[in-house]
Design a protein around this motif. Structure first.
Motif, PDB file in Angstrom:
ATOM      1  N   PRO A 110      -7.689  10.107   8.603  1.00 16.30           N
ATOM      2  CA  PRO A 110      -8.596   9.553   9.614  1.00 16.30           C
ATOM      3  C   PRO A 110      -8.804   8.053   9.393  1.00 16.30           C
ATOM      4  N   ALA A 112      -6.885   5.581   9.474  1.00 17.09           N
ATOM      5  CA  ALA A 112      -5.892   4.815   8.698  1.00 17.09           C
ATOM      6  C   ALA A 112      -4.825   4.198   9.584  1.00 17.09           C
ATOM      7  N   GLY A 113      -4.993   4.259  10.888  1.00 16.86           N
ATOM      8  CA  GLY A 113      -4.046   3.603  11.797  1.00 16.86           C
ATOM      9  C   GLY A 113      -2.673   4.242  11.760  1.00 16.86           C
ATOM     10  N   THR A 114      -1.670   3.391  11.703  1.00 21.28           N
ATOM     11  CA  THR A 114      -0.286   3.861  11.715  1.00 21.28           C
ATOM     12  C   THR A 114       0.167   4.185  10.292  1.00 21.28           C
ATOM     13  N   GLN A 206       5.737  -1.821   5.359  1.00 23.68           N
ATOM     14  CA  GLN A 206       4.390  -2.417   5.374  1.00 23.68           C
ATOM     15  C   GLN A 206       3.375  -1.491   6.035  1.00 23.68           C
ATOM     16  N   ASN A 210      -2.082   4.033   1.748  1.00 26.37           N
ATOM     17  CA  ASN A 210      -2.410   4.304   0.347  1.00 26.37           C
ATOM     18  C   ASN A 210      -2.703   5.795   0.124  1.00 26.37           C
ATOM     19  N   CYS A 211      -2.317   6.275  -1.051  1.00 29.98           N
ATOM     20  CA  CYS A 211      -2.591   7.677  -1.397  1.00 29.98           C
ATOM     21  C   CYS A 211      -4.104   7.873  -1.587  1.00 29.98           C
ATOM     22  N   TYR A 272      -1.556   1.608  -3.869  1.00 31.52           N
ATOM     23  CA  TYR A 272      -1.889   0.190  -3.720  1.00 31.52           C
ATOM     24  C   TYR A 272      -2.371  -0.427  -5.044  1.00 31.52           C
TER      25      TYR A 272
HETATM   26  C1  LIG Z   1      -0.731  -2.446   4.651  1.00 33.95           C
HETATM   27  S1  LIG Z   1      -1.744  -1.822   5.894  1.00 33.95           S
HETATM   28  C2  LIG Z   1      -1.046  -0.242   6.229  1.00 33.95           C
HETATM   29  C3  LIG Z   1      -0.803  -0.039   7.723  1.00 33.95           C
HETATM   30  C4  LIG Z   1      -2.030   0.352   8.519  1.00 33.95           C
HETATM   31  N1  LIG Z   1      -2.198   1.792   8.440  1.00 33.95           N
HETATM   32  C5  LIG Z   1      -1.938  -0.086   9.966  1.00 33.95           C
HETATM   33  O1  LIG Z   1      -1.902   0.743  10.880  1.00 33.95           O
HETATM   34  O2  LIG Z   1      -1.901  -1.295  10.201  1.00 33.95           O
HETATM   35  C6  LIG Z   1      -3.146  -1.499   4.918  1.00 33.95           C
HETATM   36  C7  LIG Z   1      -4.338  -1.016   5.723  1.00 33.95           C
HETATM   37  O3  LIG Z   1      -4.140   0.347   6.123  1.00 33.95           O
HETATM   38  C8  LIG Z   1      -5.352   1.064   6.048  1.00 33.95           C
HETATM   39  N2  LIG Z   1      -5.202   2.146   5.037  1.00 33.95           N
HETATM   40  C9  LIG Z   1      -4.225   2.269   4.121  1.00 33.95           C
HETATM   41  N3  LIG Z   1      -4.382   3.385   3.386  1.00 33.95           N
HETATM   42  C10 LIG Z   1      -5.498   3.998   3.850  1.00 33.95           C
HETATM   43  C11 LIG Z   1      -6.202   5.195   3.488  1.00 33.95           C
HETATM   44  N4  LIG Z   1      -5.775   5.979   2.507  1.00 33.95           N
HETATM   45  N5  LIG Z   1      -7.317   5.499   4.188  1.00 33.95           N
HETATM   46  C12 LIG Z   1      -7.768   4.716   5.200  1.00 33.95           C
HETATM   47  N6  LIG Z   1      -7.143   3.576   5.576  1.00 33.95           N
HETATM   48  C13 LIG Z   1      -6.025   3.214   4.915  1.00 33.95           C
HETATM   49  C14 LIG Z   1      -6.425   0.074   5.618  1.00 33.95           C
HETATM   50  O4  LIG Z   1      -6.999  -0.418   6.794  1.00 33.95           O
HETATM   51  C15 LIG Z   1      -5.616  -1.012   4.921  1.00 33.95           C
HETATM   52  O5  LIG Z   1      -6.249  -2.260   4.975  1.00 33.95           O
END
Ligand SMILES: C[S@@+](CC[C@H](N)C(=O)[O-])C[C@H]1O[C@@H](n2cnc3c(N)ncnc32)[C@H](O)[C@@H]1O
Length: 277
Positions: A110, A112-114, A206, A210-211, A272
């Motif tokens: 949830p 965490a975007g893409t 990219q 993160n786990c 990370y």
């Molecule tokens: C390198 S980006 C990864 C791509 C990101 N998911 C996106 O859609 O742009 C890192 C960002 O992804 C999100 N993210 C990464 N791991 C996550 C996790 N386990 N839970 C929630 N958000 C996460 C955080 O917003 C973080 O700052």
């Protein structure tokens, strides 16, 4: 007294060698269990560089063969059918050369975007599963403007930074450095990772999330220096470029390596946080 406390804080901070500084500040306390510990720089590599080179060459030669095939005017109708264009074609090349496909899709986590998923095939342990695209900044080079509110700045063990943001000023900087570095007819880097359909299908690292305590890491980052014997005609598939033209070192790339066998349908999770003792 104050000095000794300060030096203890400094040495603890320096041992956190990665990866996304704003993320570390906000989330370290929640994710202590997911820290990855390595006992020195040389121990951070899961597979030897030669193996990474071989994996990349296998895919890149395949992509290159397909490209020449598409531009050739002496193809039979069968060849033309084989030679599908666009995204389907590059993923086909990936499946045939590496045995798996990866794609960006909404994360299973949830908010965490893409994220990045294995969509076809099986990834064996130790495979080069993705690349971290972006502009390479040496530790002493300025990145302030590009790093503001940028969650895609990746920090290597030696302080080299990779800006993998595909938008805004980061995107403009990458495009301009890539155009600057072309050698006559030869492109030495690929800018298509800045679009929705990268020519090199590995260049989506990219977007790996993160786990967490529930979802353990199945890939890890590994720094990789492009060797001098890397074929000039295949450098056009490398999704990295030096910020400064003066950089004398071999081009730095960061690859993601699978920590175990990964099946189709699984999301990729990296770590990370890495502590180097
Ligand atoms: C390198 S980006 C990864 C791509 C990101 N998911 C996106 O859609 O742009 C890192 C960002 O992804 C999100 N993210 C990464 N791991 C996550 C996790 N386990 N839970 C929630 N958000 C996460 C955080 O917003 C973080 O700052």
């Amino acid at each position: 007294m104050f000095k000794s406390v300060l030096s203890r804080v400094q040495s603890k901070w320096k041992s956190y060698r990665h990866r996304f500084v704003p993320w570390i500040v906000l989330n370290l306390s929640k994710n202590e269990k997911t820290l990855r510990k390595v006992s020195g720089r040389s121990h951070d590599k899961l597979v030897p560089d030669d193996e990474v080179t071989n994996n990349l060459l296998r895919l890149f030669w395949f992509l290159h063969g397909r490209k020449s095939c598409q531009t050739s005017s002496v193809l039979s109708s069968n060849d033309h059918e084989e030679c599908r264009t666009g995204e389907a074609c590059v993923h086909d090349a990936m499946l045939r050369s590496l045995g798996f496909c990866i794609h960006r899709m909404p994360s299973t986590l949830p908010f965490a975007g893409t994220g990045v998923f294995v969509t076809r095939g099986v990834v064996p342990k130790g495979a080069t599963i993705a690349m971290y695209p972006g502009t390479i900044y040496q530790a002493y080079e300025p990145i302030l403007l590009q790093s503001i509110c940028n969650p895609f700045v990746f920090r290597c063990i030696d302080g080299v930074l990779v800006d993998g943001n595909d938008k805004g000023i980061s995107k403009m900087v990458f495009r301009s450095c890539s155009a600057r570095d072309r050698l006559g007819p030869f492109l030495t880097s690929d800018t298509s990772w800045l679009t929705a359909n990268p020519l090199n299908p590995l260049a989506v690292g990219q977007y790996v999330n993160n786990c967490s305590n529930e979802k353990s890491a199945n890939v890890c980052y590994q720094e990789y220096e492009v060797p001098s014997h890397f074929p000039l005609e295949l450098r056009q598939y490398l999704p990295n470029v030096n910020y400064s033209q003066e950089t004398q070192k071999p081009l730095r790339c960061v690859v993601l390596v699978s920590l175990r066998e990964i099946e189709a349908g699984e999301e990729l999770f990296s770590n990370y946080f890495t502590i180097v003792h």
